[in-house]
Design an enzyme around this catalytic site. Structure first.
Site, PDB file in Angstrom:
ATOM      1  N   ASP A 167      74.243  20.539  30.568  1.00  0.00           N
ATOM      2  CA  ASP A 167      72.809  20.618  30.865  1.00  0.00           C
ATOM      3  C   ASP A 167      72.357  19.361  31.609  1.00  0.00           C
ATOM      4  O   ASP A 167      71.192  19.233  31.986  1.00  0.00           O
ATOM      5  CB  ASP A 167      71.972  20.893  29.607  1.00  0.00           C
ATOM      6  CG  ASP A 167      72.183  19.857  28.530  1.00  0.00           C
ATOM      7  OD1 ASP A 167      72.975  18.916  28.732  1.00  0.00           O
ATOM      8  OD2 ASP A 167      71.541  19.979  27.461  1.00  0.00           O
ATOM      9  N   SER A 168      73.306  18.443  31.872  1.00  0.00           N
ATOM     10  CA  SER A 168      73.037  17.330  32.792  1.00  0.00           C
ATOM     11  C   SER A 168      72.722  17.875  34.186  1.00  0.00           C
ATOM     12  O   SER A 168      72.248  17.133  35.046  1.00  0.00           O
ATOM     13  CB  SER A 168      74.236  16.374  32.845  1.00  0.00           C
ATOM     14  OG  SER A 168      75.436  17.092  33.046  1.00  0.00           O
ATOM     15  N   GLU A 174      74.547  20.589  20.737  1.00  0.00           N
ATOM     16  CA  GLU A 174      74.339  19.233  20.231  1.00  0.00           C
ATOM     17  C   GLU A 174      73.839  19.267  18.789  1.00  0.00           C
ATOM     18  O   GLU A 174      72.905  20.004  18.475  1.00  0.00           O
ATOM     19  CB  GLU A 174      73.302  18.505  21.105  1.00  0.00           C
ATOM     20  CG  GLU A 174      73.763  18.318  22.539  1.00  0.00           C
ATOM     21  CD  GLU A 174      72.752  17.550  23.399  1.00  0.00           C
ATOM     22  OE1 GLU A 174      71.735  17.071  22.861  1.00  0.00           O
ATOM     23  OE2 GLU A 174      73.004  17.437  24.608  1.00  0.00           O
ATOM     24  N   GLU A 177      79.398  11.061  22.260  1.00  0.00           N
ATOM     25  CA  GLU A 177      78.787  10.344  23.386  1.00  0.00           C
ATOM     26  C   GLU A 177      78.230   9.003  22.931  1.00  0.00           C
ATOM     27  O   GLU A 177      77.465   8.916  21.967  1.00  0.00           O
ATOM     28  CB  GLU A 177      77.670  11.213  23.998  1.00  0.00           C
ATOM     29  CG  GLU A 177      76.987  10.538  25.175  1.00  0.00           C
ATOM     30  CD  GLU A 177      76.164  11.481  26.043  1.00  0.00           C
ATOM     31  OE1 GLU A 177      76.179  12.710  25.813  1.00  0.00           O
ATOM     32  OE2 GLU A 177      75.500  10.967  26.964  1.00  0.00           O
ATOM     33  N   LYS A 182      78.793  24.831  24.281  1.00  0.00           N
ATOM     34  CA  LYS A 182      78.661  23.514  23.621  1.00  0.00           C
ATOM     35  C   LYS A 182      77.240  23.370  23.091  1.00  0.00           C
ATOM     36  O   LYS A 182      76.292  23.826  23.725  1.00  0.00           O
ATOM     37  CB  LYS A 182      78.986  22.385  24.602  1.00  0.00           C
ATOM     38  CG  LYS A 182      78.779  20.985  23.998  1.00  0.00           C
ATOM     39  CD  LYS A 182      79.461  19.894  24.795  1.00  0.00           C
ATOM     40  CE  LYS A 182      78.675  19.339  25.940  1.00  0.00           C
ATOM     41  NZ  LYS A 182      77.341  18.772  25.602  1.00  0.00           N
ATOM     42  N   ASP A 201      76.943  24.324  28.265  1.00  0.00           N
ATOM     43  CA  ASP A 201      75.947  23.825  27.316  1.00  0.00           C
ATOM     44  C   ASP A 201      74.900  24.895  27.047  1.00  0.00           C
ATOM     45  O   ASP A 201      74.355  25.482  28.003  1.00  0.00           O
ATOM     46  CB  ASP A 201      75.204  22.618  27.920  1.00  0.00           C
ATOM     47  CG  ASP A 201      75.769  21.297  27.446  1.00  0.00           C
ATOM     48  OD1 ASP A 201      76.315  21.236  26.323  1.00  0.00           O
ATOM     49  OD2 ASP A 201      75.664  20.316  28.201  1.00  0.00           O
TER      50      ASP A 201
END
Ligand code: KIV
Length: 272
Positions: free
Chosen positions: A52-53, A123, A190, A121, A91
């Site tokens: 999602d970057s 978080e 991270e 993925k 993501d």
């Protein structure tokens, strides 16, 4: 001699597990479009993350929060069309899995059906356990993400190193074990201290991929635009740049403009 191309074996979650077991490091990079994904895959990258970057590096947003599920599916399908070997992980963006596990499952299923990706993925640790478990029961492989989790940036307040304090380090270790117990196939760590990251990698049996988490983990990931030197203003200590594409592209475009202005381009060989 046969003219047939050798068969390309796809990277699977099981192969990543085997790589950890034999101590072979895993390489992972982000990609968001067909052309770059084709280059990364051709170079032999093990895992491509449609992160999602994309919200930052493709759309120019300040955070990862604005990107939508439709945006992610668009990027993901472009990447999947290019990839012959790498495992492609997508993501799930902010707001599409945190609220409840049914919504999380719907988001994961949309990603898998509409993009053709191989895994998702997410978080977070214990807070998203229900969603992770629900997605896993549908047969969708899940990669966890702990430490600095950019979707929670407004809770953290800054992008500094996480889990330096004992309490947060302990929670991170517990969360990693929970994600392993749930059945995640891998975890991204991270921006946390290298010692702690090494401890996590030793204490779980699944591969741990680091970004700013030192060399004691099972693999490394970077954002492609950062490692290729496109995002020059972003200079965290963990980032190693492997090219200066900012300069290369700027020089090439300036050259092109000069050639047009001077009438040098196109020449006779370049016309019909
Ligand atoms: O979105 C992303 O690019 C990521 C990596 C930094 C791991 O989550």
């Amino acid at each position: 001699m046969s003219s047939q191309q050798p068969e390309i074996r796809r990277v699977t979650t099981h192969q990543l597990q085997a790589m950890k077991q034999r101590g072979e490091k895993i390489s992972m990079l982000t990609a968001y479009d067909y052309s770059m994904a084709r280059l990364l895959d051709g170079a032999g990258i093990d895992v491509i993350l449609v992160g999602d970057s994309a919200s930052n590096v493709m759309a120019g947003h300040e955070t990862t929060l604005p990107i939508t599920l439709d945006n992610m599916i668009y990027h993901a399908s472009s990447v999947v069309r290019a990839v012959k070997r790498a495992l492609v992980v997508i993501d799930i963006p902010f707001g599409y899995y945190q609220s409840n596990s049914s919504k999380a499952l719907r988001s994961a299923i949309r990603i898998m059906k509409e993009s053709g990706a191989h895994a998702v993925k997410m978080e977070g640790g214990i807070e998203i356990r229900d969603s992770v478990e629900r997605i896993l029961t549908a047969g969708v492989p899940v990669m966890g993400h702990l430490g600095l989790t950019p979707q929670s940036i407004y809770k953290f307040g800054t992008y500094t190193v996480r889990a330096r304090e004992e309490k947060e380090a302990k929670k991170l270790l517990d969360d990693a074990r929970i994600l392993e117990e749930c059945g995640c196939f891998s975890i991204v760590l991270e921006k946390i201290p290298a010692d702690l990251a090494g401890q996590v990698a030793e204490s779980v049996s699944i591969p741990v991929i680091g970004i700013g988490a030192g060399g004691g983990v099972d693999g490394q990931v970077l954002v492609m635009q950062d490692m290729l030197g496109i995002t020059k203003e972003f200079k965290p200590r963990f980032l190693r740049r492997y090219a200066d594409l900012d300069q290369i592209v700027t020089d090439a475009v300036s050259h092109y403009i000069r050639d047009i202005k001077s009438g040098d381009f196109p020449n006779e060989k370049e016309e019909y």
